[in-house]
Design a protein around this motif. Structure first.
Motif, PDB file in Angstrom:
ATOM      1  N   ARG A  13       9.698  14.629   4.239  1.00  0.00           N
ATOM      2  CA  ARG A  13       9.305  12.973   4.864  1.00  0.00           C
ATOM      3  C   ARG A  13       8.198  12.469   3.513  1.00  0.00           C
ATOM      4  N   ALA A  14       7.727  12.972   2.835  1.00  0.00           N
ATOM      5  CA  ALA A  14       7.502  11.832   1.303  1.00  0.00           C
ATOM      6  C   ALA A  14       8.064  11.451   1.292  1.00  0.00           C
ATOM      7  N   LEU A  15       9.431  11.354   0.715  1.00  0.00           N
ATOM      8  CA  LEU A  15      10.328  11.099   0.085  1.00  0.00           C
ATOM      9  C   LEU A  15      10.883   9.497   1.153  1.00  0.00           C
ATOM     10  N   GLN A  16      11.191   9.846   2.353  1.00  0.00           N
ATOM     11  CA  GLN A  16      11.139   8.934   3.090  1.00  0.00           C
ATOM     12  C   GLN A  16       9.383   7.729   3.353  1.00  0.00           C
ATOM     13  N   ARG A  17       8.691   8.384   3.422  1.00  0.00           N
ATOM     14  CA  ARG A  17       7.175   7.313   3.338  1.00  0.00           C
ATOM     15  C   ARG A  17       7.676   6.237   2.606  1.00  0.00           C
ATOM     16  N   ARG A  18       7.397   6.978   1.141  1.00  0.00           N
ATOM     17  CA  ARG A  18       7.777   6.169  -0.812  1.00  0.00           C
ATOM     18  C   ARG A  18       9.144   5.421   0.198  1.00  0.00           C
ATOM     19  N   ALA A  19      10.066   5.942   0.772  1.00  0.00           N
ATOM     20  CA  ALA A  19      11.484   4.822   0.335  1.00  0.00           C
ATOM     21  C   ALA A  19      10.846   3.215   1.222  1.00  0.00           C
ATOM     22  N   LEU A  20      10.147   4.100   2.746  1.00  0.00           N
ATOM     23  CA  LEU A  20       9.833   2.482   3.480  1.00  0.00           C
ATOM     24  C   LEU A  20       8.519   1.564   2.441  1.00  0.00           C
ATOM     25  N   VAL A  21       7.298   2.267   2.762  1.00  0.00           N
ATOM     26  CA  VAL A  21       7.036   1.415   1.337  1.00  0.00           C
ATOM     27  C   VAL A  21       7.627   0.749   0.702  1.00  0.00           C
ATOM     28  N   ASP A  22       7.863   1.727  -0.534  1.00  0.00           N
ATOM     29  CA  ASP A  22       9.292   0.308  -1.846  1.00  0.00           C
ATOM     30  C   ASP A  22       9.888  -0.751  -0.895  1.00  0.00           C
ATOM     31  N   ALA A  23       9.953  -0.358   0.213  1.00  0.00           N
ATOM     32  CA  ALA A  23      11.194  -1.570   0.436  1.00  0.00           C
ATOM     33  C   ALA A  23      10.160  -2.317   1.419  1.00  0.00           C
ATOM     34  N   TYR A  54       8.274   4.905  13.455  1.00  0.00           N
ATOM     35  CA  TYR A  54       7.565   4.812  14.323  1.00  0.00           C
ATOM     36  C   TYR A  54       6.764   6.714  13.231  1.00  0.00           C
ATOM     37  N   LYS A  55       7.933   7.247  13.532  1.00  0.00           N
ATOM     38  CA  LYS A  55       7.924   8.824  12.818  1.00  0.00           C
ATOM     39  C   LYS A  55       6.812   8.370  11.470  1.00  0.00           C
ATOM     40  N   TYR A  56       6.962   7.862  10.352  1.00  0.00           N
ATOM     41  CA  TYR A  56       5.862   7.612   9.710  1.00  0.00           C
ATOM     42  C   TYR A  56       5.045   6.501   9.860  1.00  0.00           C
ATOM     43  N   PHE A  57       4.643   5.672  10.670  1.00  0.00           N
ATOM     44  CA  PHE A  57       3.743   4.540  11.199  1.00  0.00           C
ATOM     45  C   PHE A  57       3.851   3.935  12.288  1.00  0.00           C
ATOM     46  N   ALA A  58       2.406   4.562  12.545  1.00  0.00           N
ATOM     47  CA  ALA A  58       2.118   3.594  14.052  1.00  0.00           C
ATOM     48  C   ALA A  58       2.478   2.635  14.714  1.00  0.00           C
ATOM     49  N   ASP A  59       2.664   0.817  13.682  1.00  0.00           N
ATOM     50  CA  ASP A  59       3.065   0.190  13.739  1.00  0.00           C
ATOM     51  C   ASP A  59       2.945  -0.589  12.027  1.00  0.00           C
ATOM     52  N   ARG A  60       3.337  -1.755  12.379  1.00  0.00           N
ATOM     53  CA  ARG A  60       3.530  -2.469  11.240  1.00  0.00           C
ATOM     54  C   ARG A  60       2.267  -2.271  10.437  1.00  0.00           C
ATOM     55  N   ARG A  61       1.391  -2.851  11.186  1.00  0.00           N
ATOM     56  CA  ARG A  61      -0.184  -3.120  10.004  1.00  0.00           C
ATOM     57  C   ARG A  61      -0.369  -1.841   9.411  1.00  0.00           C
ATOM     58  N   GLU A  62      -0.243  -0.588   9.689  1.00  0.00           N
ATOM     59  CA  GLU A  62       0.064   0.790   9.321  1.00  0.00           C
ATOM     60  C   GLU A  62       0.708   0.812   8.155  1.00  0.00           C
ATOM     61  N   LEU A  63       1.453  -0.063   8.529  1.00  0.00           N
ATOM     62  CA  LEU A  63       3.066  -0.398   6.685  1.00  0.00           C
ATOM     63  C   LEU A  63       2.131  -1.175   6.075  1.00  0.00           C
ATOM     64  N   LEU A  64       2.105  -1.601   6.276  1.00  0.00           N
ATOM     65  CA  LEU A  64       1.133  -2.910   5.364  1.00  0.00           C
ATOM     66  C   LEU A  64       0.188  -2.197   4.562  1.00  0.00           C
ATOM     67  N   ALA A  65      -0.565  -1.507   5.421  1.00  0.00           N
ATOM     68  CA  ALA A  65      -1.810  -1.143   4.910  1.00  0.00           C
ATOM     69  C   ALA A  65      -1.561  -0.042   3.782  1.00  0.00           C
ATOM     70  N   ALA A  66      -0.543   0.525   3.752  1.00  0.00           N
ATOM     71  CA  ALA A  66       0.557   1.373   3.263  1.00  0.00           C
ATOM     72  C   ALA A  66       0.767   0.640   1.594  1.00  0.00           C
ATOM     73  N   VAL A  67       1.436   0.014   2.099  1.00  0.00           N
ATOM     74  CA  VAL A  67       1.416  -1.428   0.982  1.00  0.00           C
ATOM     75  C   VAL A  67       0.428  -1.574  -0.024  1.00  0.00           C
ATOM     76  N   VAL A  68      -0.367  -1.586   0.486  1.00  0.00           N
ATOM     77  CA  VAL A  68      -1.537  -2.946  -0.744  1.00  0.00           C
ATOM     78  C   VAL A  68      -2.486  -1.308  -1.010  1.00  0.00           C
ATOM     79  N   ALA A  69      -2.488   0.040  -0.082  1.00  0.00           N
ATOM     80  CA  ALA A  69      -3.321   1.359  -0.068  1.00  0.00           C
ATOM     81  C   ALA A  69      -2.398   2.116  -1.745  1.00  0.00           C
ATOM     82  N   ASP A  70      -0.734   1.162  -1.666  1.00  0.00           N
ATOM     83  CA  ASP A  70      -0.070   1.556  -2.683  1.00  0.00           C
ATOM     84  C   ASP A  70       0.066   0.594  -4.004  1.00  0.00           C
ATOM     85  N   ALA A  71       0.058   0.001  -4.635  1.00  0.00           N
ATOM     86  CA  ALA A  71       0.383  -1.609  -4.930  1.00  0.00           C
ATOM     87  C   ALA A  71      -1.140  -1.917  -5.615  1.00  0.00           C
ATOM     88  N   VAL A  72      -2.454  -1.864  -4.604  1.00  0.00           N
ATOM     89  CA  VAL A  72      -3.339  -2.102  -5.687  1.00  0.00           C
ATOM     90  C   VAL A  72      -3.979  -1.092  -7.071  1.00  0.00           C
TER      91      VAL A  72
END
Length: 194
Positions: A13-23, A54-72
């Motif tokens: 699950r962690a690898l899949q989530r990481r792949a989604l954030v990277d994408a 949707y198993k990893y992120f409830a919505d698009r906003r949550e995915l974008l927040a994960a990108v910010v939390a990773d990149a900044v």
């Protein structure tokens, strides 16, 4: 039952989530457009079904927040490391300018720009303000060490020089020439007054 690609389900699950954030981050870097990040496009990039996102992120906003939390934090770490490697205050200021422009060259600023104009990312602005404060703190110290009488104001103005340099680079100007000029402007514009 689908096969997992790690030693445990949690690792998978962690690898899949990481792949989604990277994408999602890659889409932002490539396009500079927050609208390009949809569950469908991110799923296609990772080889997952759209509904699996949707198993990893409830919505698009949550995915974008994960990108910010990773990149900044990575951007701040790169800038902080460049400044820490410098000895004299002048070198720290120059490293501050150069490191930010290196982040831009690597596509990081396109992520920030894309998110700034995205309605779903509007809730992330508080995090951006925190990141901005964290970015300015070390250069304020370097400017104070240079004898700058108002290091906080000077740091904000110095960031304006960097922002102008970012705009020039993103408009197609020569990154090395812009970086050199921005460093010279930074070093000649701040410090003790005669």
């Amino acid at each position: 039952m689908p096969k997992i690609q790690a030693a445990t389900v949690a690792d998978h699950r962690a690898l899949q989530r990481r792949a989604l954030v990277d994408a999602a981050r890659e889409l932002l870097e490539e396009t500079g457009d927050g609208a390009a990040v949809t569950f469908a496009t991110v799923a296609r990039r990772t080889g997952l079904a759209r509904n699996s996102v949707y198993k990893y992120f409830a919505d698009r906003r949550e995915l974008l927040a994960a990108v910010v939390a990773d990149a900044v934090p990575r951007w701040l770490e790169a800038i902080g490391a460049a400044m820490a490697a410098a000895d004299a205050p002048e070198e720290k200021v120059a490293a501050y300018v150069r490191a930010q422009l290196d982040v831009v060259r690597a596509g990081g600023h396109r992520v920030a720009q894309a998110l700034a104009g995205d309605a779903d990312a509007a809730a992330l602005k508080g995090g951006a303000a925190d990141a901005h404060r964290a970015l300015l703190a070390p250069v304020e110290e370097a400017l104070a060490a240079l004898g700058e009488p108002d290091p906080r104001r000077a740091a904000r103005l110095l960031q304006g020089v960097v922002n102008a340099a970012v705009t020039a680079v993103e408009a197609g100007d020569d990154p090395d020439a812009v970086t050199g000029l921005a460093v010279r402007a930074a070093l000649s514009g701040f410090g003790p007054r005669a």
